[in-house]
Design a protein around this motif. Structure first.
Motif, mmCIF file in Angstrom:
data_model
loop_
_atom_site.group_PDB
_atom_site.id
_atom_site.type_symbol
_atom_site.label_atom_id
_atom_site.label_comp_id
_atom_site.label_asym_id
_atom_site.label_seq_id
_atom_site.Cartn_x
_atom_site.Cartn_y
_atom_site.Cartn_z
ATOM 1 N N GLY A 129 0.633 -1.336 -0.107
ATOM 2 C CA GLY A 129 0.015 0.011 -0.125
ATOM 3 C C GLY A 129 1.004 1.234 0.251
ATOM 4 O O GLY A 129 1.989 1.362 -0.010
ATOM 5 N N THR A 130 0.006 2.498 -0.263
ATOM 6 C CA THR A 130 0.838 3.562 0.074
ATOM 7 C C THR A 130 1.430 4.223 1.113
ATOM 8 O O THR A 130 2.480 4.698 1.513
ATOM 9 C CB THR A 130 -0.249 4.696 -0.564
ATOM 10 N N VAL A 131 0.574 3.441 2.127
ATOM 11 C CA VAL A 131 0.863 3.651 3.714
ATOM 12 C C VAL A 131 0.857 2.448 4.493
ATOM 13 O O VAL A 131 -0.184 1.747 4.463
ATOM 14 C CB VAL A 131 -0.134 4.771 4.348
ATOM 15 N N SER A 132 1.853 2.160 5.203
ATOM 16 C CA SER A 132 1.835 0.976 6.014
ATOM 17 C C SER A 132 0.997 1.044 7.206
ATOM 18 O O SER A 132 0.450 2.352 7.528
ATOM 19 C CB SER A 132 3.193 0.760 6.602
ATOM 20 N N HIS A 133 0.506 -0.069 7.760
ATOM 21 C CA HIS A 133 -0.581 0.134 8.942
ATOM 22 C C HIS A 133 0.028 1.124 9.816
ATOM 23 O O HIS A 133 -0.750 1.864 10.462
ATOM 24 C CB HIS A 133 -0.727 -1.157 9.558
ATOM 25 N N ARG A 134 1.308 0.847 10.262
ATOM 26 C CA ARG A 134 1.989 1.708 11.411
ATOM 27 C C ARG A 134 1.959 3.055 10.995
ATOM 28 O O ARG A 134 1.728 3.996 11.984
ATOM 29 C CB ARG A 134 3.225 1.107 11.937
ATOM 30 N N GLN A 135 2.234 3.449 9.921
ATOM 31 C CA GLN A 135 2.218 4.951 9.524
ATOM 32 C C GLN A 135 1.129 5.431 9.379
ATOM 33 O O GLN A 135 0.839 6.555 9.959
ATOM 34 C CB GLN A 135 2.987 4.883 7.871
ATOM 35 N N ALA A 136 -0.067 4.559 9.025
ATOM 36 C CA ALA A 136 -1.425 5.090 9.153
ATOM 37 C C ALA A 136 -1.964 5.771 10.572
ATOM 38 O O ALA A 136 -2.416 6.671 10.743
ATOM 39 C CB ALA A 136 -2.370 4.346 8.414
ATOM 40 N N ILE A 137 -1.471 4.568 11.445
ATOM 41 C CA ILE A 137 -1.784 4.826 12.741
ATOM 42 C C ILE A 137 -1.367 6.270 13.342
ATOM 43 O O ILE A 137 -1.534 7.118 14.025
ATOM 44 C CB ILE A 137 -1.235 3.751 13.601
ATOM 45 N N ILE A 138 0.127 6.249 13.036
ATOM 46 C CA ILE A 138 1.030 7.449 13.386
ATOM 47 C C ILE A 138 0.459 8.651 12.829
ATOM 48 O O ILE A 138 0.294 9.636 13.523
ATOM 49 C CB ILE A 138 2.573 7.322 12.945
ATOM 50 N N LYS A 139 0.147 8.805 11.622
ATOM 51 C CA LYS A 139 -0.543 9.903 10.943
ATOM 52 C C LYS A 139 -1.914 10.468 11.641
ATOM 53 O O LYS A 139 -2.060 11.675 11.805
ATOM 54 C CB LYS A 139 -0.789 9.667 9.647
ATOM 55 N N LEU A 140 -2.554 9.408 11.907
ATOM 56 C CA LEU A 140 -3.965 9.656 12.766
ATOM 57 C C LEU A 140 -3.682 10.204 14.033
ATOM 58 O O LEU A 140 -4.401 11.113 14.262
ATOM 59 C CB LEU A 140 -4.828 8.467 12.477
ATOM 60 N N TYR A 141 -2.672 9.475 14.626
ATOM 61 C CA TYR A 141 -2.405 10.145 16.048
ATOM 62 C C TYR A 141 -1.837 11.541 15.945
ATOM 63 O O TYR A 141 -2.217 12.441 16.842
ATOM 64 C CB TYR A 141 -1.400 9.332 16.594
ATOM 65 N N GLU A 142 -1.050 11.652 15.166
ATOM 66 C CA GLU A 142 -0.407 13.176 14.867
ATOM 67 C C GLU A 142 -1.414 14.145 14.646
ATOM 68 O O GLU A 142 -1.576 15.296 14.974
ATOM 69 C CB GLU A 142 0.526 13.170 13.547
#
Length: 251
Positions: A68-81
């Motif tokens: 994918g474009t964004v890994s699962h952990r990246q997506a979680i981090i971006k949402l937390y940010e």
């Protein structure tokens, strides 16, 4: 007075951007039905519902996988940010999922953001898309509610919807009636479930506890991520370290 903030989150391809476009009566957000998401950074769209402006935040899809474009952990981090950056707070979490099946990842993502990051302080609703083949849309919830109860997913409200108009048949789209009714459902959900006084997401001291647990023993904080969110111990530790780093940058 600032506009209420509605965070729209969920897996890739569930129709988050389609929900934004439905509420705005336009093509504000880019849409994609592919497994690879089209939303990388969180994007804000302001819509008006019965005279009240709301900020809708379309976020990167969760659970895209390695391709994918964004890994699962990246997506979680971006949402937390995003949650941490909203100085005026959060009024509602809107979890968008696609029927007709309930995925196991649904439970993980729901618990992580509602229970862990938002400490059960922000109401969360569920919008179920992809129900074009349902004769009566709300029947889907009647049939599946027990599965949500079994997974301990208890939303403040839900809406079974059709987020696409379908092909044009004469002077009307195939799913036009259900689409129009779906828009009303989601608008009502937002109005009734949103906090009148927004809650500000707090610093992730909880995740510092996880890291301490890792060094000392298998403690309660780490256990919650592993058991409640069904992560491996390695995933929980890596996520905790990433979220701690975000807070350290703010210090």
């Amino acid at each position: 007075m600032s506009n209420p903030n509605i965070i729209i989150f969920g897996e890739t391809g569930t129709g988050k951007s389609s929900v934004v476009n439905m509420l705005s009566d336009s093509k504000l957000a880019e849409e994609s039905s592919a497994a690879k998401g089209c939303t990388f950074e969180s994007k804000k769209y302001t819509v008006t519902i019965r005279g009240q402006p709301y900020n809708l935040w379309d976020t990167a899809g969760l659970n895209e996988g390695e391709g994918g474009t964004v890994s699962h952990r990246q997506a979680i981090i971006k949402l937390y940010e995003l949650l941490r950056s909203l100085t005026d707070g959060v009024n509602l979490l809107m979890f968008v999922m696609r029927g007709p099946r309930i995925k196991e990842a649904t439970k993980q993502n729901w618990r992580l953001f509602k229970e862990i990051i938002c400490s059960n302080r922000v109401p969360a609703v569920i919008v179920i898309t992809g129900l074009e083949n349902e004769e009566v849309l709300d029947d889907w919830w009647v049939r599946n509610r027990a599965e949500f109860d079994r997974r301990e997913i208890c939303p403040a409200g839900q809406a079974c919807i059709v987020a696409i108009k379908g092909k044009l048949k004469g002077d009307r789209h195939l799913f036009q009636y259900d689409y129009d009714e779906s828009k009303k459902k989601v608008e009502s959900l937002i109005r009734t479930a949103s906090l009148s006084l927004a809650w500000k997401v707090e610093r992730a001291e909880w995740f510092r506890t996880i890291l301490r647990d890792v060094r000392e023993e298998y403690g309660e904080a780490l256990k919650q991520l592993v058991e409640r969110c069904e992560m491996s111990e390695g995933e929980a530790k890596a996520l905790a370290q990433s979220l701690k780093n975000i807070d350290d940058q703010e210090s």
